[in-house]
Design a protein around this motif. Structure first.
Motif, short mmCIF file in Angstrom:
data_model
loop_
_atom_site.label_atom_id
_atom_site.label_comp_id
_atom_site.label_asym_id
_atom_site.label_seq_id
_atom_site.Cartn_x
_atom_site.Cartn_y
_atom_site.Cartn_z
N MET A 1 -15.27 -14.85 13.99
CA MET A 1 -16.68 -15.53 14.58
C MET A 1 -16.28 -16.75 15.37
SD MET A 1 -20.13 -15.85 12.69
CE MET A 1 -21.22 -16.97 13.36
N LYS A 2 -16.97 -17.02 16.48
CA LYS A 2 -16.75 -18.10 17.14
C LYS A 2 -17.56 -19.30 16.74
CE LYS A 2 -18.20 -16.42 21.18
NZ LYS A 2 -18.80 -16.08 22.38
N ALA A 3 -16.98 -20.63 16.67
CA ALA A 3 -17.72 -21.78 16.12
C ALA A 3 -18.58 -22.23 17.20
CB ALA A 3 -16.83 -22.62 15.51
N TYR A 4 -18.50 -21.96 18.32
CA TYR A 4 -19.16 -22.27 19.49
C TYR A 4 -20.10 -21.28 20.17
CZ TYR A 4 -15.59 -20.14 22.44
OH TYR A 4 -14.82 -19.11 22.94
N TYR A 5 -21.09 -21.69 20.95
CA TYR A 5 -21.92 -20.49 21.65
C TYR A 5 -21.70 -20.52 23.28
CZ TYR A 5 -26.10 -18.66 24.13
OH TYR A 5 -26.68 -17.84 24.95
N ALA A 6 -21.60 -19.37 23.54
CA ALA A 6 -21.40 -19.17 25.12
C ALA A 6 -22.24 -18.07 25.53
CB ALA A 6 -19.78 -18.72 25.19
N HIS A 7 -23.15 -18.30 26.50
CA HIS A 7 -24.00 -17.40 27.09
C HIS A 7 -23.20 -16.11 27.62
CE1 HIS A 7 -26.81 -15.54 29.85
NE2 HIS A 7 -27.76 -15.82 28.90
N GLU A 8 -23.91 -14.82 27.47
CA GLU A 8 -22.86 -13.89 27.89
C GLU A 8 -22.60 -13.64 29.49
OE1 GLU A 8 -26.90 -10.86 28.96
OE2 GLU A 8 -25.94 -10.62 27.14
N THR A 9 -23.24 -14.52 30.19
CA THR A 9 -22.62 -14.71 31.73
C THR A 9 -21.54 -15.49 31.87
OG1 THR A 9 -24.21 -16.25 32.42
CG2 THR A 9 -24.79 -14.00 32.68
N ALA A 10 -21.32 -16.51 30.81
CA ALA A 10 -20.24 -17.27 30.83
C ALA A 10 -18.82 -16.81 30.86
CB ALA A 10 -20.37 -18.56 29.79
N ILE A 11 -17.90 -17.46 31.84
CA ILE A 11 -16.75 -17.02 31.68
C ILE A 11 -15.45 -17.97 31.15
CG2 ILE A 11 -14.69 -15.85 33.07
CD1 ILE A 11 -16.69 -15.13 35.13
N ILE A 12 -14.97 -17.41 30.07
CA ILE A 12 -13.86 -18.54 29.26
C ILE A 12 -12.71 -17.84 29.53
CG2 ILE A 12 -13.42 -19.50 27.17
CD1 ILE A 12 -16.43 -19.47 26.54
N ASP A 13 -11.79 -18.52 30.36
CA ASP A 13 -10.48 -17.82 30.51
C ASP A 13 -9.61 -18.08 29.06
OD1 ASP A 13 -11.13 -16.93 32.85
OD2 ASP A 13 -10.12 -18.79 33.98
N ASP A 14 -8.35 -17.37 29.17
CA ASP A 14 -7.59 -17.50 27.96
C ASP A 14 -7.00 -19.08 27.95
OD1 ASP A 14 -7.51 -15.06 27.35
OD2 ASP A 14 -6.04 -14.21 28.53
N GLY A 15 -6.50 -19.35 26.71
CA GLY A 15 -5.95 -20.63 26.48
C GLY A 15 -6.71 -21.62 26.13
N CYS A 16 -8.15 -21.70 26.16
CA CYS A 16 -9.12 -22.67 26.20
C CYS A 16 -9.03 -22.96 24.61
CB CYS A 16 -10.25 -22.28 26.50
SG CYS A 16 -10.27 -22.08 28.39
N THR A 17 -9.40 -24.48 24.11
CA THR A 17 -9.69 -24.79 22.84
C THR A 17 -11.31 -25.20 22.98
OG1 THR A 17 -7.58 -25.31 22.37
CG2 THR A 17 -9.36 -26.42 20.96
N ILE A 18 -12.24 -24.63 22.15
CA ILE A 18 -13.43 -25.16 22.36
C ILE A 18 -14.05 -25.56 20.99
CG2 ILE A 18 -15.92 -24.42 23.17
CD1 ILE A 18 -14.53 -22.56 24.95
N GLY A 19 -14.58 -26.63 20.87
CA GLY A 19 -15.07 -27.45 19.32
C GLY A 19 -16.20 -26.65 19.02
N GLU A 20 -16.27 -26.76 17.67
CA GLU A 20 -17.47 -26.28 16.92
C GLU A 20 -18.74 -27.01 17.41
OE1 GLU A 20 -19.09 -26.05 12.20
OE2 GLU A 20 -16.94 -26.84 12.87
N GLY A 21 -19.77 -26.24 17.45
CA GLY A 21 -21.06 -26.35 18.07
C GLY A 21 -21.28 -26.90 19.34
N THR A 22 -20.30 -26.56 19.99
CA THR A 22 -20.48 -26.69 21.62
C THR A 22 -21.20 -25.55 22.12
OG1 THR A 22 -18.35 -28.19 21.86
CG2 THR A 22 -18.95 -26.44 23.77
N LYS A 23 -22.16 -25.73 23.31
CA LYS A 23 -22.94 -24.56 23.96
C LYS A 23 -22.52 -24.67 25.43
CE LYS A 23 -26.68 -25.02 20.64
NZ LYS A 23 -27.34 -26.01 20.03
N ILE A 24 -22.36 -23.46 25.96
CA ILE A 24 -21.75 -23.14 27.15
C ILE A 24 -22.75 -22.16 27.81
CG2 ILE A 24 -20.19 -22.21 28.91
CD1 ILE A 24 -18.03 -22.98 26.26
N TRP A 25 -23.68 -22.44 28.73
CA TRP A 25 -24.75 -21.97 29.27
C TRP A 25 -24.51 -21.07 30.71
CZ3 TRP A 25 -28.35 -21.39 26.17
CH2 TRP A 25 -28.45 -22.35 24.82
#
Length: 191
Positions: A1-25
């Protein structure tokens, strides 16, 4: 389970590190190998290019472009539709990918809506870049800059208030009560 939120239309490429509680709209694109700290907010239609680094609690408003070579410390605010550049002399027919200039944004700095930060010019901690400013040189910590090209018109507190220095070079933030000292063209917080 992800520790961050990303909207279904967001694109997150490989190799990213995203911190807990972050929101991507909506409609935002996080490109490969980015590092985004905890509790960040990435607004709608944002592009974060490869290898960008954002600290904790960075607020990225809608339509912002953050290009390769940019690093932001904790608590940075990037206003709507502001943009960083990463090449001084872009030409469509000339590939300059190996010549990206770096820009560092210090802790607590705010960059206003529609501002442009020309690459290679760092923004000091708690600096305040006015809306629509075009930054073409390095901005000192706590400086307030406005205009095109930007020019310094004052100093700001960590709470975002313009500081009025007395004859002894002392100023008090009207909101926090914290005191600041101006010595030799540099501001520091003293309490």
């Amino acid at each position: 389970m992800k520790a961050y939120y990303a909207h279904e239309t967001a694109i997150i490429d490989d190799g990213c590190t995203i911190g807990e509680g972050t929101k991507i709209w909506h409609f935002s694109h996080i490109m490969p190998n980015c590092t985004i700290g905890e509790n960040c907010n990435i607004g709608q239609n944002v592009v974060i290019s490869p290898e960008v680094v954002l600290g904790k609690n960075v607020k990225v408003q809608n339509n912002v472009s953050i290009y390769t070579g940019v690093t932001c410390e904790d608590d940075v605010f990037l206003g709507p539709s502001m943009v960083f550049t990463n090449v001084i002399n872009p030409r469509s027919a000339v590939n300059r990918r190996g010549q990206y200039a770096k820009t560092h944004v210090g802790k607590g700095a705010s960059i206003g809506a529609n501002a442009t930060i020309v690459c290679g010019h760092d923004i000091g901690e708690f600096a305040f870049i006015g809306a629509g400013a075009v930054v073409t040189k390095t901005v000192p910590p706590y400086a307030l800059v406005v205009g095109n090209p930007s020019r310094q018109v004052g100093w700001m507190s960590e709470f975002g208030h313009k500081l009025a220095f007395d004859e002894n070079g002392m100023a008090t933030c009207p909101e926090s009560g914290e005191q600041y000292q101006l010595v030799g063209g540099k501001v520091s917080k003293v309490s």
